[in-house]
Motif scaffolding. Structure first.
Motif, PDB file in Angstrom:
ATOM      1  N   SER A   1       0.834  -1.202   0.000  1.00 25.01           N
ATOM      2  CA  SER A   1       0.000   0.000   0.000  1.00 25.01           C
ATOM      3  C   SER A   1       0.869   1.253   0.000  1.00 25.01           C
ATOM      4  N   LEU A   2       0.595   2.135  -0.936  1.00 26.89           N
ATOM      5  CA  LEU A   2       1.304   3.411  -1.025  1.00 26.89           C
ATOM      6  C   LEU A   2       0.301   4.510  -1.356  1.00 26.89           C
ATOM      7  N   PRO A   3       0.620   5.762  -1.016  1.00 23.09           N
ATOM      8  CA  PRO A   3      -0.318   6.856  -1.276  1.00 23.09           C
ATOM      9  C   PRO A   3      -0.256   7.348  -2.721  1.00 23.09           C
ATOM     10  N   LEU A   4      -1.400   7.796  -3.203  1.00 28.37           N
ATOM     11  CA  LEU A   4      -1.483   8.373  -4.544  1.00 28.37           C
ATOM     12  C   LEU A   4      -0.892   9.783  -4.563  1.00 28.37           C
ATOM     13  N   ALA A   5      -0.286  10.108  -5.705  1.00 30.64           N
ATOM     14  CA  ALA A   5       0.216  11.469  -5.898  1.00 30.64           C
ATOM     15  C   ALA A   5      -0.783  12.334  -6.654  1.00 30.64           C
ATOM     16  N   ALA A   6      -1.834  11.706  -7.202  1.00 35.63           N
ATOM     17  CA  ALA A   6      -2.836  12.441  -7.973  1.00 35.63           C
ATOM     18  C   ALA A   6      -4.181  11.756  -7.816  1.00 35.63           C
ATOM     19  N   ASP A   7      -5.256  12.508  -8.077  1.00 30.93           N
ATOM     20  CA  ASP A   7      -6.600  11.945  -8.003  1.00 30.93           C
ATOM     21  C   ASP A   7      -6.807  10.904  -9.103  1.00 30.93           C
ATOM     22  N   LEU A   8      -7.678   9.939  -8.823  1.00 32.24           N
ATOM     23  CA  LEU A   8      -8.080   8.954  -9.822  1.00 32.24           C
ATOM     24  C   LEU A   8      -9.587   9.014 -10.007  1.00 32.24           C
TER      25      LEU A   8
ATOM     26  N   GLU B   1     -10.111  -1.751  -7.608  1.00 31.51           N
ATOM     27  CA  GLU B   1     -11.219  -2.696  -7.548  1.00 31.51           C
ATOM     28  C   GLU B   1     -12.318  -2.294  -8.521  1.00 31.51           C
ATOM     29  N   PRO B   2     -13.110  -3.261  -8.968  1.00 29.45           N
ATOM     30  CA  PRO B   2     -14.248  -2.922  -9.841  1.00 29.45           C
ATOM     31  C   PRO B   2     -15.152  -1.876  -9.180  1.00 29.45           C
ATOM     32  N   ASN B   3     -15.566  -0.908  -9.973  1.00 33.21           N
ATOM     33  CA  ASN B   3     -16.496   0.139  -9.541  1.00 33.21           C
ATOM     34  C   ASN B   3     -15.952   0.984  -8.384  1.00 33.21           C
ATOM     35  N   ALA B   4     -14.626   1.068  -8.294  1.00 30.16           N
ATOM     36  CA  ALA B   4     -14.026   1.909  -7.252  1.00 30.16           C
ATOM     37  C   ALA B   4     -14.448   3.360  -7.468  1.00 30.16           C
ATOM     38  N   PRO B   5     -14.769   4.099  -6.413  1.00 35.32           N
ATOM     39  CA  PRO B   5     -15.172   5.502  -6.561  1.00 35.32           C
ATOM     40  C   PRO B   5     -13.980   6.399  -6.857  1.00 35.32           C
ATOM     41  N   VAL B   6     -14.254   7.663  -7.066  1.00 39.63           N
ATOM     42  CA  VAL B   6     -13.180   8.643  -7.211  1.00 39.63           C
ATOM     43  C   VAL B   6     -12.254   8.532  -5.998  1.00 39.63           C
ATOM     44  N   THR B   7     -10.958   8.497  -6.278  1.00 38.15           N
ATOM     45  CA  THR B   7      -9.974   8.311  -5.206  1.00 38.15           C
ATOM     46  C   THR B   7      -9.041   9.516  -5.179  1.00 38.15           C
ATOM     47  N   LYS B   8      -8.950  10.159  -4.042  1.00 41.92           N
ATOM     48  CA  LYS B   8      -8.197  11.399  -3.926  1.00 41.92           C
ATOM     49  C   LYS B   8      -6.711  11.149  -3.686  1.00 41.92           C
TER      50      LYS B   8
ATOM     51  N   MET C   1      -4.248   5.698   0.337  1.00 41.33           N
ATOM     52  CA  MET C   1      -3.427   4.500   0.208  1.00 41.33           C
ATOM     53  C   MET C   1      -4.111   3.512  -0.733  1.00 41.33           C
ATOM     54  N   VAL C   2      -3.344   3.010  -1.717  1.00 42.31           N
ATOM     55  CA  VAL C   2      -3.897   2.066  -2.689  1.00 42.31           C
ATOM     56  C   VAL C   2      -2.893   0.936  -2.885  1.00 42.31           C
ATOM     57  N   PRO C   3      -3.369  -0.254  -3.317  1.00 43.98           N
ATOM     58  CA  PRO C   3      -2.452  -1.372  -3.577  1.00 43.98           C
ATOM     59  C   PRO C   3      -1.567  -1.085  -4.785  1.00 43.98           C
ATOM     60  N   PHE C   4      -0.306  -1.506  -4.696  1.00 42.21           N
ATOM     61  CA  PHE C   4       0.670  -1.276  -5.770  1.00 42.21           C
ATOM     62  C   PHE C   4       1.502  -2.533  -5.965  1.00 42.21           C
ATOM     63  N   LEU C   5       1.533  -3.012  -7.212  1.00 45.05           N
ATOM     64  CA  LEU C   5       2.345  -4.182  -7.561  1.00 45.05           C
ATOM     65  C   LEU C   5       3.605  -3.721  -8.259  1.00 45.05           C
TER      66      LEU C   5
ATOM     67  N   VAL D   1       7.296   8.294  -7.137  1.00 45.29           N
ATOM     68  CA  VAL D   1       7.860   9.644  -7.056  1.00 45.29           C
ATOM     69  C   VAL D   1       8.119   9.982  -5.597  1.00 45.29           C
ATOM     70  N   GLY D   2       9.003  10.935  -5.386  1.00 45.81           N
ATOM     71  CA  GLY D   2       9.325  11.341  -4.024  1.00 45.81           C
ATOM     72  C   GLY D   2      10.576  10.664  -3.520  1.00 45.81           C
ATOM     73  N   GLU D   3      11.000  11.072  -2.346  1.00 44.60           N
ATOM     74  CA  GLU D   3      12.210  10.549  -1.728  1.00 44.60           C
ATOM     75  C   GLU D   3      11.933   9.218  -1.045  1.00 44.60           C
ATOM     76  N   PRO D   4      12.967   8.374  -0.928  1.00 41.67           N
ATOM     77  CA  PRO D   4      12.779   7.119  -0.186  1.00 41.67           C
ATOM     78  C   PRO D   4      12.213   7.388   1.207  1.00 41.67           C
ATOM     79  N   GLY D   5      11.203   6.613   1.577  1.00 45.42           N
ATOM     80  CA  GLY D   5      10.535   6.810   2.851  1.00 45.42           C
ATOM     81  C   GLY D   5       9.278   7.644   2.743  1.00 45.42           C
ATOM     82  N   SER D   6       9.126   8.345   1.626  1.00 48.23           N
ATOM     83  CA  SER D   6       7.904   9.135   1.398  1.00 48.23           C
ATOM     84  C   SER D   6       7.465   9.007  -0.060  1.00 48.23           C
ATOM     85  N   ARG D   7       7.528   7.773  -0.558  1.00 41.63           N
ATOM     86  CA  ARG D   7       7.164   7.524  -1.950  1.00 41.63           C
ATOM     87  C   ARG D   7       5.660   7.683  -2.171  1.00 41.63           C
TER      88      ARG D   7
END
Length: 397
Positions: free
Chosen positions: A326-333, A380-387, A391-395, A348-354
């Motif tokens: 899980s990591l934080p988004l840098a932009a809205d989805l 996920e299917p039908n996920a709402p607008v995400t600001k 935190m979102v899953p990242f592979l 993006v960002g420095e190590p520890g604050s990616r």
């Protein structure tokens, strides 16, 4: 159309590890241990010196200048044959066996040596600079667990434990077949506007080779049913056949028909994901068949989610559905549609604050975007607008 989770269960979780084989130790890197490895010896096999110096009974040391009788030498591979008594020292080198009676090593920098004596002001400290027998591992101790992925570091441990061969799961044989009238090899001298380079076959080959599979690229064939049937026959003996292209239902998509004519029992061919919806899965005798979409990003995502875990499972490694971190988004989805979406993104960002910066262009043909990104955001299917900041899953890949 089935879910990603259901597709993964059918492809990976129903597959058993392949049979085992015994191979020479130096060829075992990248393979998976089929049984626990129990040490045939103790390491070190005796108390050994960790430094160059003098072995002594700690009770002979006073903390004041004390002269001790030099009675011999112990070097790696050449132990001193007798015991060390009161008031005596034995010259010892790193890796030399500590003589019977001695329980301390005084480093040579703290000693003044004469022809037949040594003087030191070091005080008693039993065990100082001594590597005790078995501190690394002991005979009959399990040093490598079943399922261990063999690497150079574990090869060194296996050798130290007394093994020159290992029992491992057989590496799966994977055949890759790319299809499409438009495909040409990467090394073609000149390219026509209507041609597409076969970039996916070497990409998937590298992905699965890195996982330990023995990969053969069968080449490429056009959108011709007869030619496809002949190409599929070349995969005889493979544990996995991966086809690229022709997995949809267009007028030129003959892959399902060709596979069926060669005896493939179809399990499913649509997954509720993007990119990668037209994914074929079935069995052809003992061969697992994965028919990947023709778009290179779609094929890569499907291979990452299904083909690589399938190789892991066949080799005896744990192969859960990739869920990432899980990591934080840098932009809205924007809100997502009905299919699970795997979006390319950069870190993006420095190590520890990616943060995750989603690529603006998500077209499944854009290999340049794939190469510039660090992994996939899972929506996920039908996920709402995400600001931004959520935190979102990242592979990562």
């Amino acid at each position: 159309m089935i879910s990603v989770e259901d597709a993964f269960k059918r492809i990976v979780e129903t597959t058993k590890p392949l049979t085992t084989e015994k191979i020479v130790l130096e060829k075992a890197s990248g393979r998976v241990l089929a049984a626990p490895l129990t040490a045939r010896r103790t390491q070190p096999g005796a108390d050994m010196s960790a430094m160059d110096g003098y072995a002594v009974k700690s009770s002979s040391l006073t903390g004041k200048p004390t002269t001790l009788k030099l009675i011999g030498e112990s070097a790696a591979g050449s132990p001193f044959p007798s015991a060390c008594g009161d008031g005596e020292v034995v010259r010892i080198f790193t890796g030399g066996i500590v003589p019977e009676g001695a329980d301390q090593v005084v480093v040579q920098e703290d000693c003044t040596a004469e022809a037949d004596s040594v003087t030191t002001a070091i005080g008693p400290e039993a065990g100082r600079h001594i590597r005790l027998a078995g501190i690394d591992f002991a005979v009959k101790q399990i040093v490598l667990d079943q399922g261990t992925y063999i690497s150079p570091k574990s090869i060194g441990l296996a050798a130290s434990a007394g093994y020159d061969h290992l029992m491992v799961h057989r590496a799966p044989k994977v055949a890759i077949l790319a299809t499409g009238d438009e495909l040409v090899p990467p090394g073609k001298k000149d390219f026509e506007p209507f041609e597409t380079v076969n970039s996916t076959a070497p990409q998937i080959s590298a992905l699965l080779s890195d996982a330990g599979a023995e990969v053969t690229i069968l080449g490429q064939t056009g959108d011709d049913l007869k030619a496809l049937k002949a190409a599929v026959k070349k995969a005889a003996g493979a544990d996995v056949l991966i086809t690229i292209g022709g997995a949809s239902v267009g007028d030129k998509d003959f892959m399902q028909q060709a596979l069926a004519s060669e005896g493939m029992a179809l399990d499913f061919w649509k997954v509720a994901m993007r990119p990668g919806k037209p994914l074929i899965f079935g069995t052809m005798g003992q061969t697992k068949v994965l028919g990947l979409p023709g778009n290179p990003v779609s094929a890569f995502v499907c291979a990452l989610l299904f083909a690589r875990p399938l190789v892991d499972q066949m080799m005896g490694r744990p192969a859960p559905l990739p869920t990432g971190v899980s990591l934080p988004l840098a932009a809205d989805l924007a809100e997502n549609g009905p299919r699970q979406h795997y979006m390319r993104a950069r870190l993006v960002g420095e190590p520890g604050s990616r943060h995750l910066d989603p690529a603006v262009a998500q077209d499944s043909s854009l290999v340049s975007v794939l190469a510039q990104c660090d992994g996939l955001i899972v929506r996920e299917p039908n996920a709402p607008v995400t600001k931004a900041g959520t935190m979102v899953p990242f592979l990562p890949f």
